[in-house]
Design a protein around this motif. Structure first.
Motif, PDB file in Angstrom:
ATOM      1  N   GLY A 119      -3.884  -1.566 -14.161  1.00 40.11           N
ATOM      2  CA  GLY A 119      -5.354  -1.377 -13.641  1.00 40.11           C
ATOM      3  C   GLY A 119      -5.405   0.154 -13.307  1.00 40.11           C
ATOM      4  N   TYR A 120      -4.562   0.761 -12.468  1.00 44.83           N
ATOM      5  CA  TYR A 120      -4.411   2.091 -11.830  1.00 44.83           C
ATOM      6  C   TYR A 120      -4.554   3.187 -13.063  1.00 44.83           C
ATOM      7  CZ  TYR A 120      -3.300   6.400  -9.296  1.00 44.83           C
ATOM      8  OH  TYR A 120      -3.187   7.622  -9.000  1.00 44.83           O
ATOM      9  N   GLN A 139       1.909   1.961  -3.720  1.00 47.39           N
ATOM     10  CA  GLN A 139       0.673   2.568  -4.139  1.00 47.39           C
ATOM     11  C   GLN A 139       0.501   4.196  -3.835  1.00 47.39           C
ATOM     12  OE1 GLN A 139      -1.992  -0.578  -2.667  1.00 47.39           O
ATOM     13  NE2 GLN A 139      -2.633  -1.139  -4.724  1.00 47.39           N
ATOM     14  N   ASN A 140       0.420   4.218  -2.657  1.00 47.44           N
ATOM     15  CA  ASN A 140       0.171   5.478  -2.125  1.00 47.44           C
ATOM     16  C   ASN A 140       1.271   6.589  -2.628  1.00 47.44           C
ATOM     17  OD1 ASN A 140      -2.164   4.802  -0.704  1.00 47.44           O
ATOM     18  ND2 ASN A 140      -1.083   4.646   1.280  1.00 47.44           N
ATOM     19  N   TRP A 191      -1.264  -4.027 -10.916  1.00 47.23           N
ATOM     20  CA  TRP A 191      -1.658  -2.544 -10.150  1.00 47.23           C
ATOM     21  C   TRP A 191      -1.533  -1.240 -11.012  1.00 47.23           C
ATOM     22  CZ3 TRP A 191       0.245   1.839  -8.190  1.00 47.23           C
ATOM     23  CH2 TRP A 191      -0.761   2.761  -7.681  1.00 47.23           C
ATOM     24  N   ILE A 192      -0.630  -1.271 -11.418  1.00 45.40           N
ATOM     25  CA  ILE A 192       0.014  -0.143 -12.328  1.00 45.40           C
ATOM     26  C   ILE A 192      -0.929  -0.211 -13.742  1.00 45.40           C
ATOM     27  CG2 ILE A 192       1.721   0.885 -13.758  1.00 45.40           C
ATOM     28  CD1 ILE A 192       3.664   0.248 -11.717  1.00 45.40           C
ATOM     29  N   GLU A 232       0.986  -1.243   0.119  1.00 47.55           N
ATOM     30  CA  GLU A 232      -0.084   0.053   0.009  1.00 47.55           C
ATOM     31  C   GLU A 232       0.958   1.254   0.085  1.00 47.55           C
ATOM     32  OE1 GLU A 232      -3.788   1.926   2.336  1.00 47.55           O
ATOM     33  OE2 GLU A 232      -2.569   0.349   3.166  1.00 47.55           O
ATOM     34  N   GLN A 281      -8.038   3.248 -14.712  1.00 54.48           N
ATOM     35  CA  GLN A 281      -8.872   3.602 -13.912  1.00 54.48           C
ATOM     36  C   GLN A 281      -8.709   5.181 -13.882  1.00 54.48           C
ATOM     37  OE1 GLN A 281      -8.567   2.270  -9.786  1.00 54.48           O
ATOM     38  NE2 GLN A 281      -9.153   4.505  -8.817  1.00 54.48           N
ATOM     39  N   GLU A 282      -7.676   5.800 -14.017  1.00 54.38           N
ATOM     40  CA  GLU A 282      -7.096   7.331 -13.911  1.00 54.38           C
ATOM     41  C   GLU A 282      -7.435   7.717 -15.175  1.00 54.38           C
ATOM     42  OE1 GLU A 282      -7.295   8.887 -11.191  1.00 54.38           O
ATOM     43  OE2 GLU A 282      -8.230   7.400  -9.982  1.00 54.38           O
ATOM     44  N   ARG A 307       0.527   7.275  -6.192  1.00 54.82           N
ATOM     45  CA  ARG A 307      -0.763   8.148  -6.224  1.00 54.82           C
ATOM     46  C   ARG A 307      -0.481   9.513  -5.916  1.00 54.82           C
ATOM     47  NH1 ARG A 307      -3.328   3.662  -2.905  1.00 54.82           N
ATOM     48  NH2 ARG A 307      -4.792   2.491  -4.397  1.00 54.82           N
TER      49      ARG A 307
END
Length: 276
Positions: A212-213, A163-164, A209-210, A160, A216-217, A167
């Protein structure tokens, strides 16, 4: 992705005078020789990779350097002052980005600026983001990061946290009017500087994750992991001499990806980009 202290000398491809309180980088011929061998296609680098004892000594020596400049703000301080025109894109990352300058120096200049630092984690890049990216006022930034967090280069971290940090960098970019490209990393199965690690599953999780992120963004994705993969989806040995870092053939693949994703960016530079 390599231990930062190991290749600090080799990463001094930006041959500029130190800025303000920043001391000049100490030369390290062994590190420079390894970096040069890593980007030369087909080179056997096994005899150049440090032993466990050498790595331990370098880590100990690196502690003092990190106490002085943990995010390595000094690395590009002078070079940042010399940027006269806003670049099209700044590449932020670890050794995957850093060694690109060594493999293909002609790629970089006024249009594309490299701000990779070997061995860095997302926490260090987040601290560097404003001086090394925002203040250069580029049209876009590319972020390729997270593998060194998995390697534990600056200590153990939760997924996390990676990820943060990513972000937060995306939020900083958007707040300053920058387009964002997120890049995946090579499908690494082992870190030679952390031989006990088994990173394949964590790297796959990070890349998923990258991907998908970015979707998503609404960010642009540069899938370098796929570009460097062989039939087994691991790093193609023809494109990397150590299973981690691309050689010049690998960087040629990456450049093709980079040019495609730059072409996908909006034509307008935007108006919200002002850095004091």
């Amino acid at each position: 992705m390599i231990v930062a202290a190991l290749l600090l000398a080799a990463s001094a491809v930006q041959a500029v005078a130190p800025a303000g309180p920043c001391p000049p980088a100490a030369p390290d011929p062994a590190a420079a020789a390894l970096a040069a061998a890593l980007v030369e296609p087909g080179r056997d680098v096994r005899t150049l990779i440090p032993t466990a004892e050498q790595l331990a000594a370098r880590r100990q020596a690196g502690i003092e350097a990190k106490l002085r400049d943990w995010p390595q703000l000094c690395r590009y301080a002078a070079a940042n002052h010399q940027v006269a025109h806003s670049p099209e894109i700044v590449l932020l990352g670890d050794s995957l980005t850093d060694f690109w300058q060594l493999a293909n120096p002609a790629l970089f200049g006024e249009r594309i600026v490299d701000r990779g630092i070997s061995g860095q984690t997302t926490s260090q890049m987040l601290v560097r983001f404003y001086p090394d990216v925002v203040q250069l006022k580029p049209r876009a930034v590319q972020i390729v990061a997270g593998v060194n967090d998995i390697a534990g280069n600056t200590g153990p971290v939760e997924f996390e946290t990676i990820q943060n940090n990513i972000r937060a960098m995306v939020a900083l970019a958007r707040a300053n009017g920058l387009e964002v490209i997120l890049g995946t990393s090579p499908h690494i199965t082992a870190f030679w500087w952390q031989p006990a690690a088994r990173p394949a599953a964590d790297v796959a999780r990070l890349n998923a994750w990258i991907t998908g992120y970015a979707r998503q963004e609404g960010l642009v994705l540069a899938d370098y992991g796929a570009a460097l993969a062989g039939p087994d989806r691991h790093v193609d040995p023809k494109l990397s001499n150590d299973g981690v870092h691309p050689n010049r053939l690998g960087y040629t693949r990456m450049q093709a990806v980079l040019e495609r994703v730059i072409a996908k960016l909006p034509a307008s530079r935007g108006s919200a980009r002002k850095a004091p």
